[in-house]
Motif scaffolding. Structure first.
Motif, PDB file in Angstrom:
ATOM      1  N   GLU A  75      66.313 -48.591  60.386  1.00  0.00           N
ATOM      2  CA  GLU A  75      66.220 -48.256  61.855  1.00  0.00           C
ATOM      3  C   GLU A  75      65.834 -49.401  62.576  1.00  0.00           C
ATOM      4  O   GLU A  75      66.013 -49.920  63.604  1.00  0.00           O
ATOM      5  N   LEU A  76      64.689 -50.004  62.185  1.00  0.00           N
ATOM      6  CA  LEU A  76      63.802 -51.077  62.758  1.00  0.00           C
ATOM      7  C   LEU A  76      64.784 -52.270  62.936  1.00  0.00           C
ATOM      8  O   LEU A  76      64.815 -53.011  64.046  1.00  0.00           O
ATOM      9  N   ARG A  77      65.482 -52.570  61.689  1.00  0.00           N
ATOM     10  CA  ARG A  77      66.542 -53.661  61.832  1.00  0.00           C
ATOM     11  C   ARG A  77      67.544 -53.585  62.890  1.00  0.00           C
ATOM     12  O   ARG A  77      68.027 -54.421  63.681  1.00  0.00           O
ATOM     13  N   ARG A  78      68.023 -52.220  63.306  1.00  0.00           N
ATOM     14  CA  ARG A  78      68.966 -51.917  64.069  1.00  0.00           C
ATOM     15  C   ARG A  78      68.481 -52.072  65.440  1.00  0.00           C
ATOM     16  O   ARG A  78      69.070 -52.520  66.502  1.00  0.00           O
ATOM     17  N   ILE A  79      67.047 -51.863  65.725  1.00  0.00           N
ATOM     18  CA  ILE A  79      66.662 -51.883  67.021  1.00  0.00           C
ATOM     19  C   ILE A  79      65.398 -53.000  67.177  1.00  0.00           C
ATOM     20  O   ILE A  79      64.501 -52.736  67.728  1.00  0.00           O
ATOM     21  N   ARG A  80      65.613 -53.937  66.550  1.00  0.00           N
ATOM     22  CA  ARG A  80      64.903 -55.324  66.454  1.00  0.00           C
ATOM     23  C   ARG A  80      64.289 -55.384  67.617  1.00  0.00           C
ATOM     24  O   ARG A  80      62.770 -56.155  67.715  1.00  0.00           O
ATOM     25  N   ASP A  81      64.733 -55.594  68.802  1.00  0.00           N
ATOM     26  CA  ASP A  81      63.931 -55.689  69.727  1.00  0.00           C
ATOM     27  C   ASP A  81      62.801 -54.806  70.363  1.00  0.00           C
ATOM     28  O   ASP A  81      61.997 -55.021  71.290  1.00  0.00           O
ATOM     29  N   GLY A  82      62.685 -53.579  69.668  1.00  0.00           N
ATOM     30  CA  GLY A  82      61.622 -52.641  69.855  1.00  0.00           C
ATOM     31  C   GLY A  82      62.019 -51.756  71.042  1.00  0.00           C
ATOM     32  O   GLY A  82      61.206 -50.954  71.229  1.00  0.00           O
ATOM     33  N   THR A  83      63.069 -51.752  71.507  1.00  0.00           N
ATOM     34  CA  THR A  83      63.487 -50.640  72.853  1.00  0.00           C
ATOM     35  C   THR A  83      64.269 -49.611  71.923  1.00  0.00           C
ATOM     36  O   THR A  83      64.755 -49.965  70.892  1.00  0.00           O
ATOM     37  N   GLY A  84      63.915 -48.491  72.363  1.00  0.00           N
ATOM     38  CA  GLY A  84      64.893 -47.404  71.732  1.00  0.00           C
ATOM     39  C   GLY A  84      64.243 -46.867  70.630  1.00  0.00           C
ATOM     40  O   GLY A  84      64.867 -46.038  69.930  1.00  0.00           O
ATOM     41  N   VAL A  85      62.865 -46.744  70.400  1.00  0.00           N
ATOM     42  CA  VAL A  85      62.314 -46.223  69.317  1.00  0.00           C
ATOM     43  C   VAL A  85      62.116 -44.848  69.514  1.00  0.00           C
ATOM     44  O   VAL A  85      61.471 -44.461  70.546  1.00  0.00           O
ATOM     45  N   ASN A  86      62.721 -43.935  68.705  1.00  0.00           N
ATOM     46  CA  ASN A  86      62.449 -42.542  68.702  1.00  0.00           C
ATOM     47  C   ASN A  86      61.025 -42.036  68.463  1.00  0.00           C
ATOM     48  O   ASN A  86      60.521 -42.774  67.550  1.00  0.00           O
ATOM     49  N   PRO A  87      60.943 -40.945  69.038  1.00  0.00           N
ATOM     50  CA  PRO A  87      59.374 -40.339  68.484  1.00  0.00           C
ATOM     51  C   PRO A  87      59.531 -40.248  67.194  1.00  0.00           C
ATOM     52  O   PRO A  87      58.431 -40.168  66.629  1.00  0.00           O
ATOM     53  N   GLU A  88      60.465 -39.934  66.408  1.00  0.00           N
ATOM     54  CA  GLU A  88      60.461 -39.243  65.050  1.00  0.00           C
ATOM     55  C   GLU A  88      60.150 -40.491  64.199  1.00  0.00           C
ATOM     56  O   GLU A  88      59.556 -40.624  63.295  1.00  0.00           O
ATOM     57  N   LEU A  89      60.765 -41.520  64.667  1.00  0.00           N
ATOM     58  CA  LEU A  89      60.576 -42.943  63.781  1.00  0.00           C
ATOM     59  C   LEU A  89      59.280 -43.565  64.030  1.00  0.00           C
ATOM     60  O   LEU A  89      58.575 -43.838  63.128  1.00  0.00           O
ATOM     61  N   GLU A  90      58.594 -43.368  65.417  1.00  0.00           N
ATOM     62  CA  GLU A  90      57.471 -43.652  65.542  1.00  0.00           C
ATOM     63  C   GLU A  90      56.442 -42.942  64.993  1.00  0.00           C
ATOM     64  O   GLU A  90      55.510 -43.278  64.142  1.00  0.00           O
ATOM     65  N   ALA A  91      56.647 -41.556  64.679  1.00  0.00           N
ATOM     66  CA  ALA A  91      55.571 -40.657  63.937  1.00  0.00           C
ATOM     67  C   ALA A  91      55.871 -41.026  62.329  1.00  0.00           C
ATOM     68  O   ALA A  91      54.755 -41.123  61.804  1.00  0.00           O
ATOM     69  N   THR A  92      56.964 -41.430  61.718  1.00  0.00           N
ATOM     70  CA  THR A  92      57.244 -41.618  60.426  1.00  0.00           C
ATOM     71  C   THR A  92      56.514 -42.758  60.056  1.00  0.00           C
ATOM     72  O   THR A  92      55.857 -42.945  59.112  1.00  0.00           O
ATOM     73  N   LEU A  93      56.817 -43.850  61.100  1.00  0.00           N
ATOM     74  CA  LEU A  93      55.964 -45.300  61.149  1.00  0.00           C
ATOM     75  C   LEU A  93      54.239 -45.132  60.813  1.00  0.00           C
ATOM     76  O   LEU A  93      53.920 -45.678  60.105  1.00  0.00           O
ATOM     77  N   GLU A  94      54.093 -44.254  61.732  1.00  0.00           N
ATOM     78  CA  GLU A  94      52.564 -43.943  61.757  1.00  0.00           C
ATOM     79  C   GLU A  94      51.956 -43.218  60.521  1.00  0.00           C
ATOM     80  O   GLU A  94      50.915 -43.592  59.721  1.00  0.00           O
ATOM     81  N   ILE A  95      52.735 -42.427  59.973  1.00  0.00           N
ATOM     82  CA  ILE A  95      52.168 -41.822  58.589  1.00  0.00           C
ATOM     83  C   ILE A  95      52.339 -42.821  57.642  1.00  0.00           C
ATOM     84  O   ILE A  95      51.495 -42.920  56.715  1.00  0.00           O
ATOM     85  N   LEU A  96      53.602 -43.434  57.530  1.00  0.00           N
ATOM     86  CA  LEU A  96      53.513 -44.587  56.532  1.00  0.00           C
ATOM     87  C   LEU A  96      52.539 -45.591  56.548  1.00  0.00           C
ATOM     88  O   LEU A  96      51.749 -45.890  55.569  1.00  0.00           O
ATOM     89  N   THR A  97      52.040 -45.936  57.559  1.00  0.00           N
ATOM     90  CA  THR A  97      50.672 -47.110  57.967  1.00  0.00           C
ATOM     91  C   THR A  97      49.622 -46.268  57.309  1.00  0.00           C
ATOM     92  O   THR A  97      49.008 -46.917  56.524  1.00  0.00           O
ATOM     93  N   LYS A  98      49.352 -44.986  57.696  1.00  0.00           N
ATOM     94  CA  LYS A  98      48.256 -44.405  57.344  1.00  0.00           C
ATOM     95  C   LYS A  98      48.239 -44.036  55.702  1.00  0.00           C
ATOM     96  O   LYS A  98      46.958 -44.353  55.284  1.00  0.00           O
ATOM     97  N   THR A  99      49.250 -43.961  55.122  1.00  0.00           N
ATOM     98  CA  THR A  99      49.352 -43.461  53.797  1.00  0.00           C
ATOM     99  C   THR A  99      49.172 -44.842  53.064  1.00  0.00           C
ATOM    100  O   THR A  99      48.448 -44.675  51.991  1.00  0.00           O
ATOM    101  N   PHE A 100      49.799 -45.932  53.455  1.00  0.00           N
ATOM    102  CA  PHE A 100      49.697 -47.032  52.776  1.00  0.00           C
ATOM    103  C   PHE A 100      48.272 -47.764  52.947  1.00  0.00           C
ATOM    104  O   PHE A 100      47.538 -48.269  51.673  1.00  0.00           O
ATOM    105  N   ALA A 101      47.673 -47.605  53.993  1.00  0.00           N
ATOM    106  CA  ALA A 101      46.209 -47.971  54.147  1.00  0.00           C
ATOM    107  C   ALA A 101      45.225 -47.161  53.303  1.00  0.00           C
ATOM    108  O   ALA A 101      44.342 -47.764  52.812  1.00  0.00           O
ATOM    109  N   ALA A 102      45.617 -46.004  53.271  1.00  0.00           N
ATOM    110  CA  ALA A 102      44.626 -45.090  52.303  1.00  0.00           C
ATOM    111  C   ALA A 102      45.001 -45.411  50.761  1.00  0.00           C
ATOM    112  O   ALA A 102      43.998 -45.271  50.212  1.00  0.00           O
TER     113      ALA A 102
END
Length: 125
Positions: A75-102
């Motif tokens: 999905e990020l490759r599709r929207i490479r310029d950073g526009t159009g990031v939907n809230p679900e993707l944003e939430a998933t990325l936040e979860i992934l970031t926190k999980t990997f940090a932990a």
């Protein structure tokens, strides 16, 4: 006769609690459950009762993380310029970031970042 389950502390779980969510909310809940390594029942109970959710590393968790990261990456490759990031993707990325940090996983430089750096350092003729 209702089904009776016991929790990890031997308490009876005989009451059913149900609620409705949107398909997008259900998808986010399922993603968070998968990335926690817990059962959906235990995860939701812990979150609702404000208990700590501990990520337990396992092969099932590793597979879930890989699947969610692959989907997020596509999905990020599709929207490479950073526009159009939907809230679900944003939430998933936040979860992934926190999980990997932990888990103490050090991030690698992404191919997209390598490409951007290469483009920026190209000499103009």
């Amino acid at each position: 006769m209702s089904e009776v389950n016991l929790d990890q502390h031997g308490r009876r779980r005989s009451v059913t609690v149900a609620f409705r969510v949107s398909p997008e909310e259900a998808q986010l809940i399922d993603a968070q459950v998968a990335m926690s390594g817990m059962t959906k029942q235990d995860y939701i109970t812990a979150r609702l009762l404000n208990r700590e959710v501990k990520v337990v590393p396992s092969s099932r968790l590793q597979k879930a993380l890989r699947e969610h990261m692959d989907a997020a990456y596509r999905e990020l490759r599709r929207i490479r310029d950073g526009t159009g990031v939907n809230p679900e993707l944003e939430a998933t990325l936040e979860i992934l970031t926190k999980t990997f940090a932990a888990l103490g996983v050090e991030p690698e430089i992404a191919d997209v970042d390598k490409e951007d750096a290469a483009v920026k350092t190209m000499a103009r003729r």
